[in-house]
Design an enzyme around this catalytic site. Structure first.
Site, PDB file in Angstrom:
ATOM      1  N   GLY A  14       3.604  13.674 -28.270  1.00  0.00           N
ATOM      2  CA  GLY A  14       2.376  13.163 -28.869  1.00  0.00           C
ATOM      3  C   GLY A  14       2.631  12.215 -30.021  1.00  0.00           C
ATOM      4  N   SER A  15       3.839  11.657 -30.113  1.00  0.00           N
ATOM      5  CA  SER A  15       4.116  10.792 -31.265  1.00  0.00           C
ATOM      6  C   SER A  15       3.352   9.467 -31.164  1.00  0.00           C
ATOM      7  CB  SER A  15       5.621  10.549 -31.434  1.00  0.00           C
ATOM      8  OG  SER A  15       6.114   9.699 -30.431  1.00  0.00           O
ATOM      9  N   ASN A  16       3.166   8.946 -29.956  1.00  0.00           N
ATOM     10  CA  ASN A  16       2.362   7.720 -29.824  1.00  0.00           C
ATOM     11  C   ASN A  16       0.899   8.000 -30.135  1.00  0.00           C
ATOM     12  OD1 ASN A  16       3.890   5.223 -28.872  1.00  0.00           O
ATOM     13  ND2 ASN A  16       4.790   6.836 -27.600  1.00  0.00           N
ATOM     14  N   ASN A 108      -0.639   1.371 -20.690  1.00  0.00           N
ATOM     15  CA  ASN A 108       0.430   2.362 -20.784  1.00  0.00           C
ATOM     16  C   ASN A 108       1.505   1.812 -21.707  1.00  0.00           C
ATOM     17  OD1 ASN A 108       2.109   4.648 -20.033  1.00  0.00           O
ATOM     18  ND2 ASN A 108       3.269   3.252 -18.714  1.00  0.00           N
ATOM     19  N   HIS A 110       5.504   1.938 -22.189  1.00  0.00           N
ATOM     20  CA  HIS A 110       6.716   2.319 -21.451  1.00  0.00           C
ATOM     21  C   HIS A 110       7.940   1.970 -22.313  1.00  0.00           C
ATOM     22  CE1 HIS A 110       9.238   3.153 -17.955  1.00  0.00           C
ATOM     23  NE2 HIS A 110       9.950   2.106 -18.336  1.00  0.00           N
ATOM     24  N   ASP A 151       4.434   1.689 -13.487  1.00  0.00           N
ATOM     25  CA  ASP A 151       4.987   0.685 -14.419  1.00  0.00           C
ATOM     26  C   ASP A 151       4.859  -0.742 -13.888  1.00  0.00           C
ATOM     27  OD1 ASP A 151       5.782   2.859 -15.966  1.00  0.00           O
ATOM     28  OD2 ASP A 151       7.738   2.951 -15.004  1.00  0.00           O
ATOM     29  N   GLU A 180       7.821   1.412 -30.131  1.00  0.00           N
ATOM     30  CA  GLU A 180       6.632   1.791 -29.338  1.00  0.00           C
ATOM     31  C   GLU A 180       5.434   2.001 -30.252  1.00  0.00           C
ATOM     32  OE1 GLU A 180       6.904   5.007 -26.516  1.00  0.00           O
ATOM     33  OE2 GLU A 180       9.043   4.670 -26.273  1.00  0.00           O
TER      34      GLU A 180
END
Ligand code: GRF
Length: 201
Positions: A14-16, A108, A110, A151, A180
């Site tokens: 859950g860091s993003n 997304n 990636h 992707d 990111e």
């Protein structure tokens, strides 16, 4: 105000997601995360969302066909008037119902410079192992529009990082993860300010 729904993975840290929530609190992103959806109760990312006061929903995949899963997921999202869906650590191929209903409105993040080191089975640490193995001198991350292939959709933005000769896989992973967070926040800031308009393609 852009309403964002975030889809997280069963094992995601859950860091993003936290980078998005922190940027909203800081005023860098003038949007709102209205729901965080995961497939497994107790997933770290869902717990992080709850602690931050964001509504969480669990949509399980067990005993559901892809179409059934897609229908439940779509209902959960449309019920909350979401303008934009962000996949942050979401590992599955998104059901067609979602990619059709939200065409150009799903992104997304990636952890590689797509199209390099992407595709089915290329996720998490595997990406950075492949980067290390390939001996390339740079890697990075990509925010792309999600379609119904892994992707695959159009690239929205990328950020490069160096890969140093003596980097371990963990070193590469940590450097890419930092990139990111900043890339995702920058893209969301642009969408929420209207600098990039929805749908993205
Ligand atoms: C990130 O590396 C992201 O690029 C990938 O899954 C990971 C999720 O990490 N899709 P986190 O859960 O956001 O920390």
């Amino acid at each position: 105000m852009i309403r964002i729904g975030v889809l997280v993975g069963a094992k995601g840290r859950g860091s993003n997601l936290m980078a998005i929530l922190n940027a909203i609190t800081a005023g860098t992103v003038s949007g709102q995360v209205t729901v965080v959806i995961g497939s497994l109760k107790g997933a770290p990312a869902l717990d992080a969302a709850s602690s931050a006061g964001v509504e969480t929903v669990v949509v399980g995949t067990a005993n559901r066909t892809d179409d059934e899963y897609g229908a439940v997921l779509l209902r959960a999202i449309t019920k909350r008037d979401v303008d934009l869906i962000v996949l942050a650590g979401y590992m599955r191929r998104l059901p067609d119902a979602l990619t059709t209903a939200f065409a150009g409105r799903i992104i997304n993040i990636h952890p590689s410079l797509l199209p390099a080191f992407g595709g089915h089975g290329m996720y998490g640490r595997k990406v950075h192992e492949a980067v290390r193995e390939a001996g390339v001198t740079e890697s990075g991350c990509t925010v792309h529009v999600v379609d119904n292939e892994y992707d695959h959709g159009p690239v929205v933005a990328q950020r490069r990082v160096d890969v140093l000769a003596d980097d371990s896989v963990d070193d590469i992973a940590a450097r890419v993860l930092g990139a990111e967070h900043s890339l995702l926040v920058d893209v969301l800031a642009d969408i929420c300010s209207g600098k990039r308009s929805l749908p993205l393609v």
